[in-house]
Design a protein around this motif. Sequence first.
Motif, PDB file in Angstrom:
ATOM      1  N   VAL A 236       0.889  -1.145   0.000  1.00  0.00           N
ATOM      2  CA  VAL A 236       0.000   0.000   0.000  1.00  0.00           C
ATOM      3  C   VAL A 236       0.928   1.196   0.000  1.00  0.00           C
ATOM      4  N   GLN A 237       0.828   2.027  -0.985  1.00  0.00           N
ATOM      5  CA  GLN A 237       1.771   3.127  -1.098  1.00  0.00           C
ATOM      6  C   GLN A 237       1.050   4.422  -1.361  1.00  0.00           C
ATOM      7  N   LYS A 238       1.034   5.271  -0.348  1.00  0.00           N
ATOM      8  CA  LYS A 238       0.514   6.611  -0.584  1.00  0.00           C
ATOM      9  C   LYS A 238       1.568   7.513  -0.015  1.00  0.00           C
ATOM     10  N   ALA A 239       2.343   8.149  -0.890  1.00  0.00           N
ATOM     11  CA  ALA A 239       3.419   8.987  -0.386  1.00  0.00           C
ATOM     12  C   ALA A 239       3.036  10.428  -0.615  1.00  0.00           C
ATOM     13  N   GLY A 240       2.592  11.087   0.401  1.00  0.00           N
ATOM     14  CA  GLY A 240       2.261  12.499   0.278  1.00  0.00           C
ATOM     15  C   GLY A 240       1.049  12.701  -0.595  1.00  0.00           C
ATOM     16  N   GLY A 241       0.962  13.846  -1.199  1.00  0.00           N
ATOM     17  CA  GLY A 241      -0.219  14.175  -1.974  1.00  0.00           C
ATOM     18  C   GLY A 241      -1.335  14.608  -1.051  1.00  0.00           C
ATOM     19  N   VAL A 242      -2.509  14.727  -1.586  1.00  0.00           N
ATOM     20  CA  VAL A 242      -3.664  15.197  -0.819  1.00  0.00           C
ATOM     21  C   VAL A 242      -3.890  14.306   0.402  1.00  0.00           C
ATOM     22  N   PRO A 243      -4.018  14.891   1.608  1.00  0.00           N
ATOM     23  CA  PRO A 243      -4.290  14.037   2.781  1.00  0.00           C
ATOM     24  C   PRO A 243      -5.709  13.470   2.680  1.00  0.00           C
ATOM     25  N   LEU A 244      -5.858  12.194   3.038  1.00  0.00           N
ATOM     26  CA  LEU A 244      -7.156  11.535   2.942  1.00  0.00           C
ATOM     27  C   LEU A 244      -7.618  11.054   4.295  1.00  0.00           C
ATOM     28  N   ALA A 245      -8.921  10.983   4.483  1.00  0.00           N
ATOM     29  CA  ALA A 245      -9.460  10.433   5.720  1.00  0.00           C
ATOM     30  C   ALA A 245      -9.226   8.923   5.721  1.00  0.00           C
ATOM     31  N   PRO A 246      -8.997   8.321   6.895  1.00  0.00           N
ATOM     32  CA  PRO A 246      -8.757   6.870   6.945  1.00  0.00           C
ATOM     33  C   PRO A 246      -9.891   6.061   6.321  1.00  0.00           C
ATOM     34  N   ASP A 247     -11.125   6.516   6.486  1.00  0.00           N
ATOM     35  CA  ASP A 247     -12.252   5.770   5.912  1.00  0.00           C
ATOM     36  C   ASP A 247     -12.174   5.733   4.399  1.00  0.00           C
ATOM     37  N   GLU A 248     -11.723   6.815   3.813  1.00  0.00           N
ATOM     38  CA  GLU A 248     -11.613   6.884   2.357  1.00  0.00           C
ATOM     39  C   GLU A 248     -10.628   5.839   1.861  1.00  0.00           C
ATOM     40  N   ILE A 249      -9.490   5.730   2.552  1.00  0.00           N
ATOM     41  CA  ILE A 249      -8.485   4.766   2.144  1.00  0.00           C
ATOM     42  C   ILE A 249      -9.036   3.344   2.255  1.00  0.00           C
ATOM     43  N   LEU A 250      -9.762   3.074   3.314  1.00  0.00           N
ATOM     44  CA  LEU A 250     -10.329   1.732   3.475  1.00  0.00           C
ATOM     45  C   LEU A 250     -11.371   1.455   2.399  1.00  0.00           C
ATOM     46  N   ARG A 251     -12.116   2.470   2.021  1.00  0.00           N
ATOM     47  CA  ARG A 251     -13.126   2.288   0.958  1.00  0.00           C
ATOM     48  C   ARG A 251     -12.453   1.941  -0.360  1.00  0.00           C
ATOM     49  N   ILE A 252     -11.359   2.634  -0.650  1.00  0.00           N
ATOM     50  CA  ILE A 252     -10.640   2.373  -1.896  1.00  0.00           C
ATOM     51  C   ILE A 252     -10.075   0.966  -1.902  1.00  0.00           C
ATOM     52  N   ILE A 253      -9.653   0.484  -0.746  1.00  0.00           N
ATOM     53  CA  ILE A 253      -9.138  -0.878  -0.674  1.00  0.00           C
ATOM     54  C   ILE A 253     -10.243  -1.868  -1.034  1.00  0.00           C
ATOM     55  N   GLU A 254     -11.460  -1.597  -0.580  1.00  0.00           N
ATOM     56  CA  GLU A 254     -12.584  -2.467  -0.932  1.00  0.00           C
ATOM     57  C   GLU A 254     -12.788  -2.498  -2.443  1.00  0.00           C
ATOM     58  N   VAL A 255     -12.719  -1.308  -3.064  1.00  0.00           N
ATOM     59  CA  VAL A 255     -12.878  -1.224  -4.530  1.00  0.00           C
ATOM     60  C   VAL A 255     -11.783  -2.028  -5.217  1.00  0.00           C
ATOM     61  N   ALA A 256     -10.559  -1.886  -4.707  1.00  0.00           N
ATOM     62  CA  ALA A 256      -9.428  -2.589  -5.313  1.00  0.00           C
ATOM     63  C   ALA A 256      -9.629  -4.094  -5.233  1.00  0.00           C
ATOM     64  N   VAL A 257     -10.163  -4.579  -4.111  1.00  0.00           N
ATOM     65  CA  VAL A 257     -10.383  -6.016  -3.944  1.00  0.00           C
ATOM     66  C   VAL A 257     -11.292  -6.539  -5.048  1.00  0.00           C
ATOM     67  N   MET A 258     -12.345  -5.769  -5.368  1.00  0.00           N
ATOM     68  CA  MET A 258     -13.268  -6.202  -6.424  1.00  0.00           C
ATOM     69  C   MET A 258     -12.601  -6.207  -7.786  1.00  0.00           C
ATOM     70  N   LYS A 259     -11.833  -5.146  -8.065  1.00  0.00           N
ATOM     71  CA  LYS A 259     -11.222  -5.029  -9.391  1.00  0.00           C
ATOM     72  C   LYS A 259     -10.211  -6.132  -9.630  1.00  0.00           C
ATOM     73  N   VAL A 260      -9.506  -6.520  -8.559  1.00  0.00           N
ATOM     74  CA  VAL A 260      -8.477  -7.548  -8.725  1.00  0.00           C
ATOM     75  C   VAL A 260      -9.100  -8.879  -9.110  1.00  0.00           C
ATOM     76  N   LYS A 261     -10.288  -9.134  -8.587  1.00  0.00           N
ATOM     77  CA  LYS A 261     -10.940 -10.401  -8.955  1.00  0.00           C
ATOM     78  C   LYS A 261     -11.179 -10.433 -10.464  1.00  0.00           C
ATOM     79  N   GLU A 262     -11.624  -9.291 -11.013  1.00  0.00           N
ATOM     80  CA  GLU A 262     -11.857  -9.222 -12.469  1.00  0.00           C
ATOM     81  C   GLU A 262     -10.570  -9.436 -13.238  1.00  0.00           C
TER      82      GLU A 262
END
Lengths: 283, 269
Positions: A236-262
């Motif tokens: 998991v690599q987020k180096a700087g850039g716009v600061p994000l809320a922890p929930d947002e990062i967890l949501r994106i991980i959920e999206v990534a899990v789905m895309k990887v299956k495809e």
Amino acid sequence: MPRPPSPSIPEKEFVYNALKQSLRLDGRQALEMRTPVLTFGPELGWVEVAMGKTRVIAQVDGKMVKPPPERPLEGIVTIHSEISPMASTDYEPGRPTDEEVTMTRMLDKVLRRSDALDKESLCVQAGQRVWHLRLTIHCLADAGNLLDCACLAGIVALKHFRRPEVEVVGDEVTIHPPSERAPLPLSLHHTPFCLTFAYFPDPSTPPILDPTYLEQRLSAGLLSIALNAQKELIVVQKAGGVPLAPDEILRIIEVAVMKVKELDRIVESRLKEDIAGRHIEVR
Amino acid sequence: MTSRIEILNDGGYRSDGRKQYELRDIVIDLTQKGTADGSATITHGLTEVLVEVFGPREAKVRSQTMHDRALINVEVNIMPFSTGERRKRGRGDKRILELGSTIKSTFEPVVQTSLYPRSEIDVFVHVLQQDGGLLQASINATTLALINAGIPLHDFVCAVTGGVHSTSPLLDLTTLEENDVPHVTVAVLPRTKKVTLVTMETRLHADRFEDIFRLACEAGDVIHKEMKRAVMERAKKLVTAMDMGSRLAPAGAGDGVEKDTMVDDSNDY
């Protein structure tokens, strides 16, 4: 050569306004990836991956060497990836830019340090002979998201490669050429895929998956996640850039899990198609 | 080779005697070192990192400056004596370059660079001792050094490492634990509670990741308190020293703080 000129102001404003309304220039949805097109070469272990206009070639070849004394029971895997100016005028030969360093390190982490490849299976004779696999990645064209394309090419090449069968009788080692005995696939513990999301300065703009060149240049932050189909996160690599809320990062991980299956499905079906079309068995 | 030391024993204690969620001792030293505009040394247990900041100053390479912002350069120098075995690391080592570029991208949105166009802020990170949590200590020390140099920031950046040992989350890992356990480094901005850096390089299941991620975000607040305390103490010391100066002067001794002392130049030449 000095830094490349950033996109012009009209381009910037147009892209930002369009993204605010979840419209992307190439017509994709915000979280839609470009479908990768896999082309396999005549040799086993050669693959070209094209995601839109971004193209990367990966090639695996192996030879037997004497292992280093501190690790006598494991094979060696080296990854060689240099972005030549052929990919884009941003890159210069010899001088790694920040982006290149990031890409090389990510490839290293995703393909080597994640233990995707079973190194112990590459050992032929403990302390004497092991396989040294060399994965070479050539970036042909950079139309955004070179990192995901390169990681995909790397892992598909490793899955496609077949090494010659080796027979060890006592102290004698015989390598059987492919024409005599069917070569064997490498043993991979898991198949990691990398997904990159881009964030923009305006917090109301949703994140997008698989940015194009323009979107990448205009992004205010990138979040790269490498994971496998078993829901295990590798990098998991987020180096700087716009600061994000922890929930947002967890949501994106959920999206990534789905895309990887495809992605996994696409890769598996293409590999099966290609292997079926080849004659790897003995005549 | 992993040793046979238990990462977390049945009594809930780790190999160095800490409990699961306990952070290591933090020692912060903000005294000025040499000619740097700002310097800070932070020690997390046995990991010690010194950061010196120069700037904002005129850029050495004019062509790389930006017309509307300051350029941040980060150079990392890992001392050969920092680990158990002495090993000299080349400057071009990809791992060190990556560390530098990670720190740079972490601070680019936090430092108010638009206030200093066409200038350069140089950050030199010296790793004196390594015992796990290198990125964590480097980021914390860089925040303190930037504050010490008087460079305006949007917020503190507080970093902490976390790991998961089977299902138990651990915070602030030592080298021993880092080699054995999947770990993640998280840097947060305490005022907005947002995350500016997340790096994880080891395999970890997504559900375990969520636990340790949330925990690490909370731990950032604890580090923030320590850093704030150290900065306030240093500022108080400086103010007292300035007070002393004005109090010892012959004129204006009565009110002390309010009146500036007037220096009589007439007899100088």
